[in-house]
Scaffold this active site. Sequence first.
Site, PDB file in Angstrom:
ATOM      1  N   SER A 125      23.300  45.070  32.435  1.00 44.54           N
ATOM      2  CA  SER A 125      24.165  44.792  33.580  1.00 44.54           C
ATOM      3  C   SER A 125      24.603  46.062  34.308  1.00 44.54           C
ATOM      4  O   SER A 125      23.760  46.754  34.857  1.00 44.54           O
ATOM      5  CB  SER A 125      25.349  43.950  33.103  1.00 44.54           C
ATOM      6  OG  SER A 125      25.844  43.204  34.177  1.00 44.54           O
ATOM      7  N   LYS A 177      47.267  34.989  48.118  1.00 47.76           N
ATOM      8  CA  LYS A 177      47.717  36.262  47.524  1.00 47.76           C
ATOM      9  C   LYS A 177      47.681  36.211  45.994  1.00 47.76           C
ATOM     10  O   LYS A 177      47.473  37.233  45.343  1.00 47.76           O
ATOM     11  CB  LYS A 177      49.135  36.583  48.038  1.00 47.76           C
ATOM     12  CG  LYS A 177      49.656  37.936  47.618  1.00 47.76           C
ATOM     13  CD  LYS A 177      48.748  39.047  48.110  1.00 47.76           C
ATOM     14  CE  LYS A 177      49.082  40.359  47.412  1.00 47.76           C
ATOM     15  NZ  LYS A 177      47.950  41.279  47.409  1.00 47.76           N
TER      16      LYS A 177
END
Lengths: 310, 195
Positions: A125, A177
């Site tokens: 990865s 948010k």
Amino acid sequence: MFKRSVVLLLAIVVLISLVAAAFWNPAAKRQARSGGVEKIAIIYVEGVIMGGRGTGDIFGESSGTDGIIKQLHKARDDAAVKAVVLRINSPGGSAPASQEVGTEIKKLRASGKIVVTSMGDVAASGGYWLAAVTDKIYANPATMTGSIGVYIPYANWEELYKKIGIYQEKIKSGAHKDILSPERQMTQEERAIIQGMVDDLYNQFVAVVAEGRHMDPAKVRQLADGRIYTGSQAKELGLIDEFGTMYDAIDGAAQLSGIKGKPEIKEYGRTTPWSMLFGAGDEVSLEKLFFRQVRHELPITAPLAMPEQW
Amino acid sequence: MTAMGRFLENVYDVLFQPGAAMRLIAGQRLCGQALAAFLLSTLIPAVAGYYPAQAAGIGKFYPVILLLQLFGGLFFWFVSSAVLHLIAEFYGGRGSAAGLFAATGFAQLPRILIAPLVVLAMLLPAGAMPLFLGLGILGIMVWVLVLEVSAVKGAHELSGAKAILVVLTPLLTLLAAFVALVTLIGTAFLPAWPG
């Protein structure tokens, strides 16, 4: 009189030695003739790749990507360093951190230095992201690599919080948010936003691999479903170049950079006796990351380019 | 005999007949001559070391290293002679602090031989150079240590065994303190043994 003569003779020998040292220095001449000692730097990328300075203690700082980037800059600024071997033993980590190190590796290559990867146990990865931007990749047939992909972890602890009586309220400046907040279920809209981010990061990862490995992006997408490959499988698929140990990678780097004879090895970030004695962690483990995340020391939205289990 | 002549004879005696020389230097408290001997012993190896340092690429830091060596060396000489004097008194020594200060200053003289040693090392193949330099410097350090023992013996009229103990006591104390510190910190930092 005899004593004074002996001491004066000694003084003359010392004086001649000082003059000789000033005007005749074979070591310096040898170095000048050969154009200086040519070195290969070894930079270790170990553990989870995570941005920042890592953790520090009185005996030195442990590895965050800031340390690796500092080492890459040192190698770039050292004229004697002709090539760098990146010894990767990492399951990956944060995508931005991998990208940042990858960008610095590209800059290092642009400065005219060869960068060769040597994969250890695992270079998956985010670890593979770094390898993909180097000139050549060496791995062992049993090395774990691949896992090309990105995910953003999300845990929903709403039920647990209810059981233990925690009710958290937030006064938000905007609807999203507190996206990925573990205290509540994610909405479909939020899921689409996060999926969009993951897709964008995945596309960036695919582009890096395609460019670095000179592969068609469509072929990279076929391979990049997140699965892990052995070194042997990765070679067949063109994800690595050669089988070999770190010393084979050093020889390969010497060859690519045109170093004649045996190169001098310069190791960056070596384990110090202090860190060995006191067990100062030189790598960031997933457990440490988990606890940092729980303590809100990490941005909860850090996208990870690493396998979920390894 | 001129002052220079006396200085040269003292240098010879310290190097080749240290027992009698150290008694004389300590007895007469030749601090001025000792300072000259100490400065020569510090500056000559420092100047000789400049060229290998330049070859190693650390030449630009050398003025700082030189100043640190000079002032650090003077400070260390002052403090170490004071400590040795105190320890020598504990062991029954009867000499003066200024006398021991002068004698230990002269004891550094073998260090001037580092200059020819560096030149000889340059003649050797690159592989043999570190070993030759290492052994040579070790030999010089042992010589300095032997002269320090002579300095304590001459300045404080102690037996050879006691003089060795005086010189070794601070070294052994530092070693013991270091081991204790490492053990203490190690115990605090090492993870608990898995049960």
